[in-house]
Design an enzyme around this catalytic site. Structure first.
Site, short mmCIF file in Angstrom:
data_model
loop_
_atom_site.label_atom_id
_atom_site.label_comp_id
_atom_site.label_asym_id
_atom_site.label_seq_id
_atom_site.Cartn_x
_atom_site.Cartn_y
_atom_site.Cartn_z
N TYR A 96 0.82 -1.20 0.00
CA TYR A 96 0.00 0.00 0.00
C TYR A 96 0.86 1.25 0.00
O TYR A 96 2.04 1.22 0.35
CB TYR A 96 -0.93 0.02 1.21
CG TYR A 96 -0.20 0.21 2.52
CD1 TYR A 96 -0.01 1.48 3.05
CD2 TYR A 96 0.33 -0.87 3.21
CE1 TYR A 96 0.68 1.67 4.23
CE2 TYR A 96 1.02 -0.70 4.39
CZ TYR A 96 1.20 0.58 4.89
OH TYR A 96 1.90 0.77 6.06
N PHE A 107 1.76 9.80 3.95
CA PHE A 107 1.97 9.48 5.36
C PHE A 107 2.53 8.09 5.61
O PHE A 107 3.15 7.86 6.64
CB PHE A 107 0.69 9.70 6.20
CG PHE A 107 -0.48 8.83 5.79
CD1 PHE A 107 -0.62 7.54 6.25
CD2 PHE A 107 -1.45 9.34 4.96
CE1 PHE A 107 -1.70 6.76 5.88
CE2 PHE A 107 -2.54 8.58 4.59
CZ PHE A 107 -2.66 7.28 5.06
N ASP A 108 2.40 7.12 4.70
CA ASP A 108 2.95 5.79 4.98
C ASP A 108 2.86 4.90 3.74
O ASP A 108 2.01 5.11 2.88
CB ASP A 108 2.19 5.12 6.13
CG ASP A 108 2.87 3.87 6.67
OD1 ASP A 108 4.10 3.74 6.50
OD2 ASP A 108 2.19 3.03 7.27
N ILE A 127 -7.72 -0.21 10.36
CA ILE A 127 -8.86 0.71 10.32
C ILE A 127 -10.05 0.04 9.63
O ILE A 127 -9.88 -0.85 8.79
CB ILE A 127 -8.49 2.04 9.63
CG1 ILE A 127 -8.02 1.83 8.20
CG2 ILE A 127 -7.47 2.82 10.46
CD1 ILE A 127 -7.81 3.11 7.39
N TYR A 153 -9.26 7.20 10.96
CA TYR A 153 -8.78 7.55 12.30
C TYR A 153 -9.69 8.55 13.02
O TYR A 153 -9.38 9.00 14.12
CB TYR A 153 -7.34 8.06 12.23
CG TYR A 153 -6.40 6.97 11.80
CD1 TYR A 153 -5.91 6.06 12.73
CD2 TYR A 153 -6.02 6.82 10.48
CE1 TYR A 153 -5.05 5.05 12.34
CE2 TYR A 153 -5.17 5.81 10.08
CZ TYR A 153 -4.70 4.92 11.01
OH TYR A 153 -3.86 3.90 10.63
N PHE A 170 -5.65 5.31 -0.27
CA PHE A 170 -4.63 4.26 -0.32
C PHE A 170 -4.60 3.63 -1.70
O PHE A 170 -5.64 3.20 -2.22
CB PHE A 170 -4.95 3.14 0.69
CG PHE A 170 -4.84 3.53 2.11
CD1 PHE A 170 -3.63 3.48 2.78
CD2 PHE A 170 -5.97 3.94 2.82
CE1 PHE A 170 -3.54 3.84 4.11
CE2 PHE A 170 -5.88 4.30 4.15
CZ PHE A 170 -4.66 4.25 4.80
#
Length: 183
Positions: A96, A107-108, A127, A153, A170
């Protein structure tokens, strides 16, 4: 201390090994550098693709491709997989790349770690948008999840990179789907 399933602490396990390849330290380091360079190049390509999708999404240009579930999760199966369908109780391996929908701030991602993110769907270990959304994909498939705040979140966010009430995007690739032992 942590024996594999079916074994208890103190059990002896025998392994038979076969040496396949022997490398010098220099050869190993060169190989690792090549792998890292390839991963960085792939990540740059993914980042560019995600940036384009964020721009199109925010402009409403993807509305004909995106489906919306009853929960409000939006998803786009860009490439249909040919393997097993994800679903509750299935172990999945996912690559991802995640950004904020507002502005596309990264962010990731799993690529920088060089391995997939593995978990069992429907167990609440990720999540809610992932527990639901990954199940829309088949092994070998890829696409996007557009996760509203309440399925991500929420009002608290996840400091420092995800602010409160953030919608997340994502790019996902479902690499593997397997049954868990209880199935």
């Amino acid at each position: 201390q942590n024996p594999p399933p079916g074994y208890k602490a103190g059990d002896r396990i025998a392994f038979e090994l076969e040496l396949i390849e022997l490398k010098t330290e220099a050869e190993y380091q060169a190989e690792q550098q090549e792998k890292q360079a390839a991963a960085q190049a792939a990540t740059r390509e993914i980042a560019e693709a995600v940036s384009n999708v964020v721009e199109q999404y925010n402009a409403g240009a993807l509305n004909d491709k995106i489906q919306t579930s009853d929960s409000g999760l939006k998803y786009w199966v860009e490439k249909e997989g040919t393997g097993a369908q994800g679903g509750a109780g299935k172990k999945v391996s996912v690559n991802y790349y995640g950004v904020l929908a507002d502005g596309g701030k990264y962010f990731d991602d799993s690529y920088k770690r060089g391995r997939t993110f593995d978990f069992v769907l429907g167990q609440g270990s990720v999540i809610r948008g992932w527990d639901e959304g990954i199940a829309y994909f088949k092994e070998g498939g890829s696409g996007y999840l557009f996760v509203p705040s309440e399925l991500g979140y929420g009002a608290t966010g996840s400091a420092p990179s995800i602010p409160p009430n953030a919608e997340l995007i994502f790019k996902i690739s479902l690499e593997k789907v397997t049954d868990t032992p209880s199935q």
